[in-house]
Scaffold this motif. Structure first.
Motif, mmCIF file in Angstrom:
data_model
loop_
_atom_site.group_PDB
_atom_site.id
_atom_site.type_symbol
_atom_site.label_atom_id
_atom_site.label_comp_id
_atom_site.label_asym_id
_atom_site.label_seq_id
_atom_site.Cartn_x
_atom_site.Cartn_y
_atom_site.Cartn_z
ATOM 1 N N ASP A 34 0.867 -1.177 0.000
ATOM 2 C CA ASP A 34 0.000 0.000 0.000
ATOM 3 C C ASP A 34 0.907 1.231 0.000
ATOM 4 O O ASP A 34 1.654 1.467 0.948
ATOM 5 C CB ASP A 34 -0.880 -0.039 1.253
ATOM 6 C CG ASP A 34 -1.918 1.066 1.288
ATOM 7 O OD1 ASP A 34 -1.820 2.016 0.488
ATOM 8 O OD2 ASP A 34 -2.822 0.989 2.136
ATOM 9 N N LYS A 36 0.137 4.744 -0.385
ATOM 10 C CA LYS A 36 -0.304 5.968 0.305
ATOM 11 C C LYS A 36 -1.118 5.689 1.555
ATOM 12 O O LYS A 36 -1.353 6.588 2.361
ATOM 13 C CB LYS A 36 -1.157 6.815 -0.648
ATOM 14 C CG LYS A 36 -0.420 7.370 -1.844
ATOM 15 C CD LYS A 36 -1.382 8.046 -2.809
ATOM 16 C CE LYS A 36 -2.206 9.127 -2.150
ATOM 17 N NZ LYS A 36 -3.157 9.761 -3.105
ATOM 18 N N SER A 203 -6.048 5.299 -4.144
ATOM 19 C CA SER A 203 -4.884 4.699 -3.502
ATOM 20 C C SER A 203 -4.163 3.752 -4.457
ATOM 21 O O SER A 203 -4.783 2.881 -5.081
ATOM 22 C CB SER A 203 -5.309 3.941 -2.245
ATOM 23 O OG SER A 203 -5.829 4.832 -1.286
#
Length: 244
Positions: A34, A36, A203
């Motif tokens: 992931d 951000k 994202s």
């Protein structure tokens, strides 16, 4: 480098609201990160040699006595074989029960999606994203199965309702899959169906691909549940006569 990974040979990023598919070979590693925070990565698995065999969420949860996915869990097909094992996980909880966002969900929350006007900034949904990838292999909506949502956590609240955990995944969180058989992987970075953010989520997820270290007799995933040992035996039977 992790002791589960022999090498990382390819790295890419999947932007928010995007989709991708590829064939991943047995013995490969896929590390997801992931970038951000607040990511959601929908994923489905199919056997490229027999597209009727695909990921089975109910069997994956039932045979491992769990509601969530984390390190040690194996990801099962509807034939009792293991597509992949979760060999590393910084989060401890990924969900595989809530499914996909649909066009109606996205439109009601964030407005009409329109590629003609918005181009690559259009608001894609998970259901249609999967359909685009499925079509590349001659599959359709009839071939959709319940998908995994990496980086997302769905809990049951005090009233007995499912609820998406806010701020579950932070920037840098990772999960690593080791593939136990050749697998056709479908994925998207569209919003989780229970996401109610003010703005359409964007994202990004980093995807690293490489070679896994060989599975050892004391492998953590193999012995995480007795059922997993049988799953690995099913894979061994399936691969008799196939060279490494």
């Amino acid at each position: 480098m992790s002791d589960m990974i022999k090498s990382i040979d390819y790295t890419t990023e999947l932007p928010g609201g995007a989709h991708w598919s590829l064939r991943v070979r047995r013995g490969s590693i896929m590390r997801l990160a992931d970038i951000k925070g607040a990511a959601n990565l929908g994923m489905l698995f199919y056997n490229p040699e027999n597209l009727l065999e695909r990921y089975n969420a109910p069997d994956t949860l039932k045979c491992q006595h769990t509601f969530k996915l984390t390190r040690g869990n194996c990801l099962y097909s509807d034939m009792g074989r293991i597509f992949a094992s979760i060999v590393e996980d910084s989060l401890g909880w990924h969900e595989t029960v809530a499914g996909n966002s649909h066009a109606s969900h996205v439109e009601s929350l964030w407005g009409t999606r329109d590629y003609q006007h918005d181009r690559n900034d259009w608001k894609q949904n998970g259901h249609d994203a999967f359909l685009v990838e499925l079509a590349k292999y001659g599959l359709s909506a009839a071939d959709l199965a319940a998908n995994i949502n990496w980086f997302s956590k769905v809990m049951v609240n005090d009233e007995g309702n499912l609820q998406l955990a806010a701020d579950h995944s932070q920037a840098g969180d990772q999960v690593t899959l080791r593939f136990e058989m050749d697998t056709l992987v479908m994925m998207h970075t569209c919003p989780h169906p229970m996401n109610r953010s003010t703005d359409y989520p964007q994202s990004r997820v980093q995807i690293e691909l490489g070679v896994a270290e060989a599975v050892q007799p004391d492998d953590y995933c193999m012995h995480f549940r007795a059922e997993n040992t049988r799953g690995f035996q099913n894979n061994a039977l399936y691969h008799i006569g196939i060279g490494e």
